[in-house]
Design a protein around this motif. Structure first.
Motif, short mmCIF file in Angstrom:
data_model
loop_
_atom_site.label_atom_id
_atom_site.label_comp_id
_atom_site.label_asym_id
_atom_site.label_seq_id
_atom_site.Cartn_x
_atom_site.Cartn_y
_atom_site.Cartn_z
N UNK A 1 23.23 23.26 39.48
CA UNK A 1 23.41 23.07 40.93
C UNK A 1 22.97 24.29 41.73
N UNK A 2 22.89 25.46 41.08
CA UNK A 2 22.44 26.67 41.77
C UNK A 2 20.95 26.94 41.56
N UNK A 3 20.25 25.89 41.08
CA UNK A 3 18.82 26.00 40.83
C UNK A 3 18.49 27.06 39.78
N UNK A 4 19.40 27.21 38.81
CA UNK A 4 19.18 28.14 37.70
C UNK A 4 18.79 27.35 36.46
N UNK A 5 17.84 27.87 35.71
CA UNK A 5 17.37 27.21 34.50
C UNK A 5 18.40 27.41 33.39
N UNK A 6 18.86 26.31 32.80
CA UNK A 6 19.88 26.40 31.75
C UNK A 6 19.42 25.63 30.52
N UNK A 7 20.00 25.97 29.38
CA UNK A 7 19.71 25.27 28.13
C UNK A 7 21.02 25.05 27.39
N UNK A 8 21.15 23.89 26.77
CA UNK A 8 22.35 23.57 26.01
C UNK A 8 22.24 24.14 24.59
N UNK A 9 23.37 24.65 24.09
CA UNK A 9 23.44 25.21 22.74
C UNK A 9 24.55 24.48 21.99
N UNK A 10 24.28 24.07 20.75
CA UNK A 10 25.27 23.35 19.94
C UNK A 10 25.47 24.07 18.61
N UNK A 11 26.71 24.06 18.12
CA UNK A 11 26.98 24.55 16.77
C UNK A 11 27.71 23.44 16.02
N UNK A 12 27.67 23.51 14.70
CA UNK A 12 28.42 22.53 13.90
C UNK A 12 29.91 22.68 14.19
N UNK A 13 30.64 21.57 14.10
CA UNK A 13 32.08 21.60 14.37
C UNK A 13 32.73 22.72 13.57
N UNK B 1 22.98 27.82 15.25
CA UNK B 1 23.07 26.93 16.40
C UNK B 1 21.71 26.26 16.59
N UNK B 2 21.68 25.22 17.40
CA UNK B 2 20.41 24.58 17.76
C UNK B 2 20.34 24.44 19.28
N UNK B 3 19.15 24.62 19.81
CA UNK B 3 18.94 24.47 21.24
C UNK B 3 18.78 23.01 21.62
N UNK B 4 19.41 22.60 22.71
CA UNK B 4 19.32 21.22 23.19
C UNK B 4 18.45 21.12 24.43
N UNK B 5 18.79 20.17 25.29
CA UNK B 5 17.96 19.92 26.47
C UNK B 5 18.10 21.06 27.48
N UNK B 6 17.10 21.20 28.32
CA UNK B 6 17.13 22.21 29.39
C UNK B 6 17.00 21.50 30.73
N UNK B 7 17.56 22.12 31.76
CA UNK B 7 17.51 21.53 33.11
C UNK B 7 17.92 22.60 34.11
N UNK B 8 17.84 22.27 35.41
CA UNK B 8 18.27 23.19 36.45
C UNK B 8 19.67 22.79 36.92
#
Length: 531
Positions: free
Chosen positions: A25-37, A16-23
C-alpha cells in the motif's frame, strides 16, 4: 555464530523459498518468503532489518555463506511466512531464483551512529541552551520555574492535575512519574494540550515506535493535528495516514510534482537526443520540482501542532533546522540516555514521563554499565532533582491486593486504588492474588540449547493446571462471550516457548488459545500499551 545456532535462536530461517512479489500500500516492492513448518519461535517482526544469503559448498567440502549485497526490511511476519520490503527488482529476482536460500536478522548501526553523534554534540556544547541543560541535569542546581496560580482540571484527579500544572510551570525540566494504571498517558495528553495553548508546536518522542504511536493516537483522538515522522513500515495502521509520506502524497500539489518527476525520468531517457537545450530543460524541471517539494513540506509542518517521532527519528533530515520550545518524552524510563540527547538538542525544555521503578532499557555491555549507561536520563534527573518530580498516586487498573505489593515495595506505599476498582475481580469472592508453594514438587530447572535457556517442566505443568481449574470455575461460555484474556508470564524465554508448545498440545485450551498470551516480563512491558 554458526548458522544452525542462529536458526535455533530464531534469528535466521534456513532453508527458505521466495514467493510472489508485488507493491504494498505504500508503493514499496515486497516479496513473500516461506519456510517449512517449524515450531521454533522466531524474532522476525515488523520493521526489523534483514539480509538474505545463499549457502554453497566449497572445493574442500565445507559450507560457505554468501550474503546478498542489499539489506531489506520485514513488512509482515507470521509463524512460517514473511513479507519483506526489498530495494529493487533485481533483489526480487535473486531471491526468487536462489538455491539454498536463507534470511537472517541484520544489525542496523544507524541508531548507534546517531547516538554517538548526539553525545559528541552534547559533550562539546559550550555557552548555549544544550550546554545549560547538560550541566543542569548532571548537578543539584535547582531547575527554573514560572510562578502562577494552579489551573483547575475537574476531569483529572488531584495528582494528575498537579502534574499538569508542574509541567506548565517548568522552565527547564519536569518529570511525570506514572506507576502502572495511574493514567500517565491521560495526564501527558492534557499537559501537551495545555502547552499547545501557549506554544504553536511541540515535539513528542519515545524510545519505541509502539510508544510513539500510542501517545499519538490519544492526541489525534483529542483533535490535535499530529505529523508522524519516521519509517512508514514501522508505524501502526491507525497512524499511517498521519505520517509525513502519506500526508505528502495526499497534498493537492502532489499530482503536479509527480508529473514533473515523470517528465524528468523521461528526459533522462532521451538524453542522447535532447540537443543543446537538454540541460536547460532539466534545470527548469528540477527547479520546479524542488520548489513544489519545499512548498508541500512547509505547509505540512506549518499545519501540524505536534511533531511525533522516536528519539532516534528526531535526527530525521526533515527536522533539520527545526527548533521547539518543549520536548515531551513518553516512556522515558525505558529510553537510553544517548537517544534522549538526539531529541533534546532541538528543544529548550524537557518533560519526561514514565516509571523508573519498572524495567529499564536492556544494556548488555559490561563496559557500558561501568560507564554509567545503565542509568537512564530520567532516573538521573529524579535523583538529582526530586523537586521537579510529580508522582501520580491513584491507579485505575488492578485490585487493591495486587497493587498493594508494588505500592509498598516500589512507591513507599503512596499509590492508592481508585474506589471503583479496589475490589475488582472476575468471580464472586475471588482471590486477587494467590501464592502457590512449589517446595513439595520436584521443580528443578533444566538448561537447554546452546544459549543455556532455563525451563522448569513441573512448574509449567502446575501453571497450566491452575489456569485450567480457573477457566473451569469461570465457565467456557462466559470466557468466550466476554473475551476474558489471560497473560502468563515467565522471566525466561525458553520457559515461554515451552509453555506455548504445551498450550497447543492440550485439547482443553483449544477454544481459548486466541485469548492466552504467554511472554517474558519485558515482552509484556513492550507489547502492552502504556497506561
Amino acid at each position: 555464530m554458526g548458522l544452525q545456532r542462529k536458526v535455533r535462536r530464531g534469528d535466521a530461517w534456513f532453508p527458505v523459498r521466495g514467493g510472489r512479489s508485488y507493491y504494498n500500500s505504500l508503493n514499496q516492492l515486497v516479496v513473500e518468503i516461506h519456510r517449512e513448518a517449524d515450531d521454533i519461535e522466531h524474532n522476525f517482526e515488523y520493521g526489523r532489518p534483514v539480509c538474505f544469503f545463499r549457502v554453497t559448498r566449497g572445493a574442500d567440502g565445507k559450507e560457505k555463506i554468501n550474503y546478498f549485497k542489499n539489506t531489506s526490511t520485514v513488512n509482515y511476519a507470521e509463524a512460517d511466512r514473511m513479507v519483506v520490503i526489498v530495494p529493487d527488482s533485481q533483489s526480487v529476482s535473486e531471491i526468487q531464483h536462489a538455491e539454498n536460500l536463507g534470511v537472517q536478522l541484520f544489525f542496523d548501526e544507524t541508531s548507534y551512529r546517531l547516538m554517538f553523534d548526539a553525545l559528541d554534540r552534547v559533550t562539546q556544547a559550550r555557552g548555549n541552551r544544550l550546554a545549560y541543560l547538560r550541566d543542569l541535569f548532571y548537578s543539584h542546581h535547582p531547575a527554573g520555574t514560572y510562578r502562577f496560580s494552579s489551573m483547575r482540571f475537574p476531569w483529572l484527579n488531584p495528582t494528575q492535575e498537579k502534574a499538569v500544572n508542574e509541567v506548565l510551570r517548568a522552565k527547564d525540566v519536569a518529570v511525570v512519574h506514572g506507576p502502572p494504571g495511574t493514567g500517565k498517558t491521560t495526564t501527558l495528553v492534557e499537559a501537551i494540550n495545555e502547552t499547545l495553548c501557549r506554544e504553536s508546536q511541540v515535539l513528542v518522542c519515545a524510545q519505541s515506535n509502539m510508544a510513539v504511536d500510542w501517545i499519538s493516537e490519544q492526541l489525534v483522538d483529542r483533535g490535535i493535528n499530529v505529523l508522524r515522522i519516521g519509517n512508514p513500515t514501522r508505524v501502526n495502521d491507525k497512524m499511517l495516514s498521519f505520517t509525513y509520506e502519506r500526508r505528502f502524497e495526499a497534498h493537492p500539489d502532489y499530482p503536479q510534482l509527480w508529473s514533473i518527476r515523470k517528465a524528468i525520468r523521461e528526459l533522462r531517457g532521451q538524453r542522447r537526443h535532447g540537443g543543446d537545450n537538454y540541460h536547460q530543460k532539466m534545470d527548469r524541471l528540477q527547479s520546479r520540482a524542488t520548489e513544489l517539494e519545499i512548498r508541500i513540506r512547509t505547509q505540512l509542518f506549518d499545519e501540524a501542532r505536534v511533531i511525533a517521532s522516536t528519539l532516534t527519528g528526531a535526527a530525521n533530515r526533515l527536522l533539520d533546522g527545526q527548533k521547539y520550545n518543549t520536548l515531551f518524552i513518553d516512556e522515558a524510563a525505558q529510553a537510553l540516555e544517548a537517544a534522549c540527547w538526539i531529541a533534546i538538542r532541538r528543544t529548550s525544555r524537557v518533560v519526561l514521563a514514565g516509571d523508573h521503578c519498572q524495567l529499564p532499557p536492556t544494556v548488555k555491555s559490561i563496559a557500558a554499565l561501568k560507564g554509567g549507561l545503565g542509568k537512564t536520563l530520567m532516573e538521573r534527573i529524579v535523583e538529582n532533582k526530586p523537586e521537579v518530580v510529580t508522582l501520580l498516586r491513584v491507579q485505575y487498573r488492578m485490585n487493591e491486593q495486587i497493587m498493594r505489593f508494588s505500592s509498598d515495595y516500589f512507591y513507599d506505599g503512596k499509590v492508592e486504588s481508585a474506589p471503583q476498582i479496589k475490589h475488582r475481580g472476575i468471580l464472586d469472592y475471588d482471590h486477587p492474588i494467590l501464592w502457590i508453594d512449589t517446595t513439595s514438587l520436584d521443580c528443578h530447572e533444566e538448561f537447554v540449547g546452546e544459549s543455556f535457556g532455563r525451563i522448569n517442566k513441573p512448574e509449567a505443568e502446575l501453571t497450566l493446571n491452575t489456569l485450567k481449574d480457573y477457566f473451569t470455575k469461570i465457565g467456557r461460555e462466559r470466557i468466550l462471550d466476554e473475551r476474558i484474556d489471560v497473560g502468563v508470564i515467565s522471566p525466561y524465554r525458553a520457559q515461554v516457548q515451552y509453555l506455548r508448545r504445551q498450550i497447543t498440545k492440550k485439547e482443553f485450551f483449544k477454544p481459548y488459545r486466541h485469548l492466552i498470551s504467554i511472554n517474558t516480563v519485558d515482552g509484556f512491558q513492550s507489547a502492552i500499551p502504556p497506561p
